[in-house]
Write a protein that holds these residues in place. Structure first.
Motif, short mmCIF file in Angstrom:
data_model
loop_
_atom_site.label_atom_id
_atom_site.label_comp_id
_atom_site.label_asym_id
_atom_site.label_seq_id
_atom_site.Cartn_x
_atom_site.Cartn_y
_atom_site.Cartn_z
N UNK A 138 -23.10 -51.30 13.11
CA UNK A 138 -22.28 -50.11 12.83
C UNK A 138 -20.79 -50.43 12.95
N UNK B 81 -27.71 -42.42 12.90
CA UNK B 81 -26.69 -43.16 12.14
C UNK B 81 -26.21 -42.40 10.91
N UNK C 95 -24.01 -53.60 21.27
CA UNK C 95 -25.16 -52.92 21.89
C UNK C 95 -24.83 -51.46 22.17
N UNK C 96 -23.61 -51.22 22.68
CA UNK C 96 -23.20 -49.84 22.94
C UNK C 96 -23.23 -49.02 21.66
N UNK C 97 -22.65 -49.58 20.59
CA UNK C 97 -22.59 -48.81 19.33
C UNK C 97 -24.00 -48.51 18.83
N UNK C 98 -24.87 -49.52 18.87
CA UNK C 98 -26.25 -49.31 18.43
C UNK C 98 -26.92 -48.24 19.29
N UNK C 99 -26.75 -48.37 20.61
CA UNK C 99 -27.49 -47.49 21.51
C UNK C 99 -26.97 -46.06 21.46
N UNK C 100 -25.67 -45.90 21.23
CA UNK C 100 -25.08 -44.56 21.33
C UNK C 100 -24.93 -43.92 19.96
N UNK C 101 -25.34 -44.62 18.90
CA UNK C 101 -25.10 -44.07 17.57
C UNK C 101 -23.62 -44.03 17.25
N UNK C 102 -22.89 -44.94 17.84
CA UNK C 102 -21.44 -44.96 17.66
C UNK C 102 -20.99 -45.92 16.57
N UNK C 103 -19.68 -46.03 16.44
CA UNK C 103 -19.08 -46.87 15.41
C UNK C 103 -18.01 -47.76 16.02
N UNK D 202 -23.71 -39.44 11.52
CA UNK D 202 -22.58 -39.68 12.41
C UNK D 202 -21.22 -39.54 11.73
N UNK E 273 -23.84 -45.81 29.74
CA UNK E 273 -23.76 -45.53 28.31
C UNK E 273 -24.33 -44.17 27.95
N UNK E 274 -23.86 -43.65 26.84
CA UNK E 274 -24.40 -42.40 26.31
C UNK E 274 -25.86 -42.65 25.93
N UNK E 275 -26.70 -41.59 25.98
CA UNK E 275 -28.10 -41.76 25.60
C UNK E 275 -28.24 -42.16 24.13
N UNK E 276 -29.33 -42.82 23.85
CA UNK E 276 -29.57 -43.23 22.46
C UNK E 276 -29.74 -41.99 21.59
#
Lengths: 500, 500
Positions: free
Chosen positions: A332, B115, A296-304, B118, B107-110
């Motif tokens: 991701x 994607x 969820x964090x990766x999805x929400x933050x655009x992270x990997x 990134x 969490x960081x903002x969306x």
């Protein structure tokens, strides 16, 4: 026309030393050495511009060389511009050579003695840590050492022989790697790990080392935070240093990676690199709740998320857990696997499973950086997997490693009873034993290494080496006698550490 | 306790779709697919927390699965924390699962839709140029394509088979590569190139691509100037971009690399990357005077020279020239060679010859970046070289390529007479033909590619593609009929370009 050297005695004295075989480190044939002798004599001014060279016949007899050898040398000297040959008159040192004084003021100033310091900042970042120990072959109880004596050599050699023939019909493997191997990996991961992907998402790498370095290179800019496990696998530190990542250690507990701790330390982090199936070295598995939080964090933050799945094949109780990669469609997650631990360290093949959106970028970069890997081991491994030998070997090793894990547990129990507590883990290739607080496990590690025992110090895997002292003992690669031998050598050291 | 699903009809409807074989892209066994069906139903809330799962017997008959399959799935679901089994009461969806709403404000903002964006700046630098052509196998007249039909397959396969056996006794190759192969390279270079070094200075790489990238990474900081040839080999541009080097094109004339021009453009340059033996693609050789200037500059400025010696084996007139590396002892020269052009593109093995002062730094960095290469091809090549097959093959190919070069010259002469001028070169695997100014050689290249002819446009090798138009035609890999076929396909295009 300068002075002449008509006396071939002199030239013989001049050149004979160069012909003396200067031993192992000089594999050059005599004509190469004579060529170099002339070359250096000319460049040093010993043979000045315009000097006449001795006749090839005279020189060859003086040096007991065939005349053709001398002629060849003269031809080479002429071809490279050191001498000029005038028909009938003989050969002369070229008058066209530049004088060997420093070039004009167009040049940058001399930075004397700077040679050692002329490497890049990357090179400095990767400079070897002082006092690093290199493990010798034959060390006992090495973690991550597979049971090499169990490797199906005959089947492997058949696959290798077929690969040598198949190579004839292959040229380049392209950025992703051999298609046949990528398909075998897809089939294997679908069955063993519940990973659903196609061969176009698989990128073959030189072990998981290159796989993780490449993933970091493609996802991290200099100075960006990367959440990593504490304790964790220090083998990733070089790759993190190579990309100048800001390494953020994140506590791992029995439920695995504590994401929220990491995000408190680095709220803007957009990359986590971890071993969800089995933390290295503790063996903890990331709980379902934490897996979902991570995704969820990766999805929400655009992270990997980089999922390092280094040895999940060796889960002893039930089938391997679903990979994080398989938990959500198009998550991701970049999944890294390796064959070096499962099969043989010399195979040095690993892979990434990539989201479709980044496949082209990764393939292009790898093509620029190493141009792809040799096809031979890829062909051999693809054949070995297609023949069914691979999955059979994995099944046998899972069974064997479980027995060896239990054997090590019994042997340690018999020697140390409750004084050495094993950290519970559902599989792997090593066991972790805790030592009392205050024990210097790294000193114990050094002493063990001197006795040919390749155990590791648990504190070595903690950030700044501050953490629970303990021993990381490999069992996968060792049968009962080897295990007993290793423990016999360790026993006095451990007794000492335990203060008896 | 939430609602219960006691009606196994419903559950069957719920899960049957997941069991349908979703074709080639789903290699997962049925238990994996059923597991995923439950997993997704639970994560999506379709099976809410506390929901009772159907009895394994009922579900297995509804889905026509063996009861063991269903039991396995339930065990996996329990092991991964999706369900809880209460003895006698049955299995229930876990009540411990986190709700699937976004996590807390920690969490960081969306970053929605971010994607694609990134990836790292490195990834951006290496992004593939638009409209890049991929050469297909079987293209005719490809430069750098060796005579694959002449490769001694039987000897190679014997070496490969021996390598498969020898692997048993090897584990890891370390940072430099297989010692036996490094010694073979030392012996070969001593004889063929006058290079004097020991095996401790040789670093095995994945082709010259990784070799040159590694050298650049270790020597260049971001933004630093690197002197490169114009025209030159564009294959180095990706590596230059990877290290953010400031690429400084330096004119190459018949005497080779014009160092002083480069130093006027970039007085502080401390690295030159060039092909002294034979400029790619023109074939010019760096003159002795320029070689000495280059070495003096490097010594005086504390700089480096990377000598890319990609195919100097194939000098047709006399023996190969001395490498720049061999010209002066301990010269600041890093020598890069490859076997892919000499032997077979699929071999993908190259090497660096390093000054002793930088060996440790390079070996350490490579160990971090890719952990070393698979031993199998290294063992095979070392055996192939030790058996004498390698040098014999090089000798045969030198002879054959000279014949093919002359054959191409005759065929082009016969078709175009003086209208197509060949650039004189003493060897190599391709010839360069000049076109009249104003010809669009890159359009001709595209048209040829459509006809299955892999020639290159000369202007493609110039900085910003501004330079003499011409054709780079490979001859090494093609016998007379193939060469004629390629030229037949080219003829109308060339006639058109020549304005007839």
């Amino acid at each position: 026309m300068g002075p002449t050297l008509s006396d071939s005695q002199l030239s013989a004295e001049l050149f004979r030393p160069f012909l003396a075989d200067s031993g192992q480190d000089d594999s050059r044939p005599r004509y190469r050495r004579l060529f170099r002798a002339f070359q250096q004599a000319i460049l040093s001014g010993l043979l000045p511009a315009g000097a006449k060279l001795p006749a090839s016949r005279a020189l060859s007899s003086e040096l007991s060389l065939s005349r053709n050898t001398v002629k060849t040398v003269y031809e080479m000297l002429q071809a490279e511009g050191y001498i000029e040959t005038r028909h009938g008159a003989g050969s002369f040192v070229s008058t066209q050579l530049p004088e060997l004084k420093p070039l004009s003021e167009q040049l940058a100033p001399v930075r004397s003695g700077a040679r050692q310091a002329q490497l890049s900042r990357l090179a400095d970042r990767l400079a070897p840590p002082a006092g690093r120990h290199r493990l010798r072959r034959g060390d006992l109880l090495l973690p991550a050492m597979p049971a090499l004596d169990q490797f199906p050599w005959q089947s492997w050699q058949r696959s290798v022989a077929r690969a040598g023939r198949a190579m004839k019909f292959e040229t380049e493997s392209g950025g992703l790697g051999l298609a046949a191997l990528r398909q075998q990996i897809v089939d294997y991961l679908g069955v063993s790990r519940g990973i659903r992907c196609d061969a176009g998402q698989v990128l073959i790498c030189s072990g998981s080392q290159q796989a993780i370095w490449l993933a970091l290179s493609m996802l991290v800019d200099p100075g960006e935070p990367v959440l990593v496990e504490n304790p964790g696998f220090p083998g990733i530190d070089g790759a993190l240093a190579a990309v100048s990542a800001d390494r953020v250690p994140v506590t791992v507990d029995v439920d695995g990676f504590r994401l929220l701790d990491g995000l408190q330390a680095a709220p803007q982090a957009r990359l986590a690199l971890l071993t969800p199936s089995r933390n290295y070295p503790m063996g903890y598995t990331l709980s379902l709740q934490r897996r979902l939080e991570l995704l969820q964090w990766a999805e929400a933050s655009g992270g990997w998320i980089i999922e390092d799945d280094y040895d999940s094949e060796f889960r002893f109780d039930g089938s391997p857990l679903t990979a994080l990669q398989g938990l959500a469609a198009d998550a991701p997650v970049i999944y890294a696997g390796t064959f070096s631990r499962i099969l043989h360290p010399a195979i040095r093949l690993g892979y990434l499973i990539l989201p479709r959106s980044v496949v082209d970028a990764f393939a292009t970069a790898r093509a620029y950086l190493d141009g792809g890997l040799s096809l031979l081991p890829q062909l051999a491994l693809a054949d070995f997997m297609a023949s069914g030998q691979f999955s059979g070997h994995v099944r046998r090793m899972r069974k064997l490693y479980k027995q060896r894990r239990d054997l090590l547990t019994e042997m340690v129990q018999a020697r140390f009873g409750k004084r050495l507590q094993r950290v519970a883990s559902d599989g792997g290739m090593h066991s972790v034993y805790l030592l009392p607080d205050g024990c210097d496990d790294r000193e114990l590690y050094r002493q063990a290494l001197e006795r040919g025992v390749g155990i590791r110090a648990l504190s070595h895997y903690y950030h700044h080496h501050v953490g629970q002292p303990g021993l990381v003992i490999g069992f996968a690669g060792y049968d009962a006698p080897a295990m007993a031998e290793g423990l016999d050598r360790l026993q006095p050291l451990i007794e000492q550490a335990l203060g008896n």
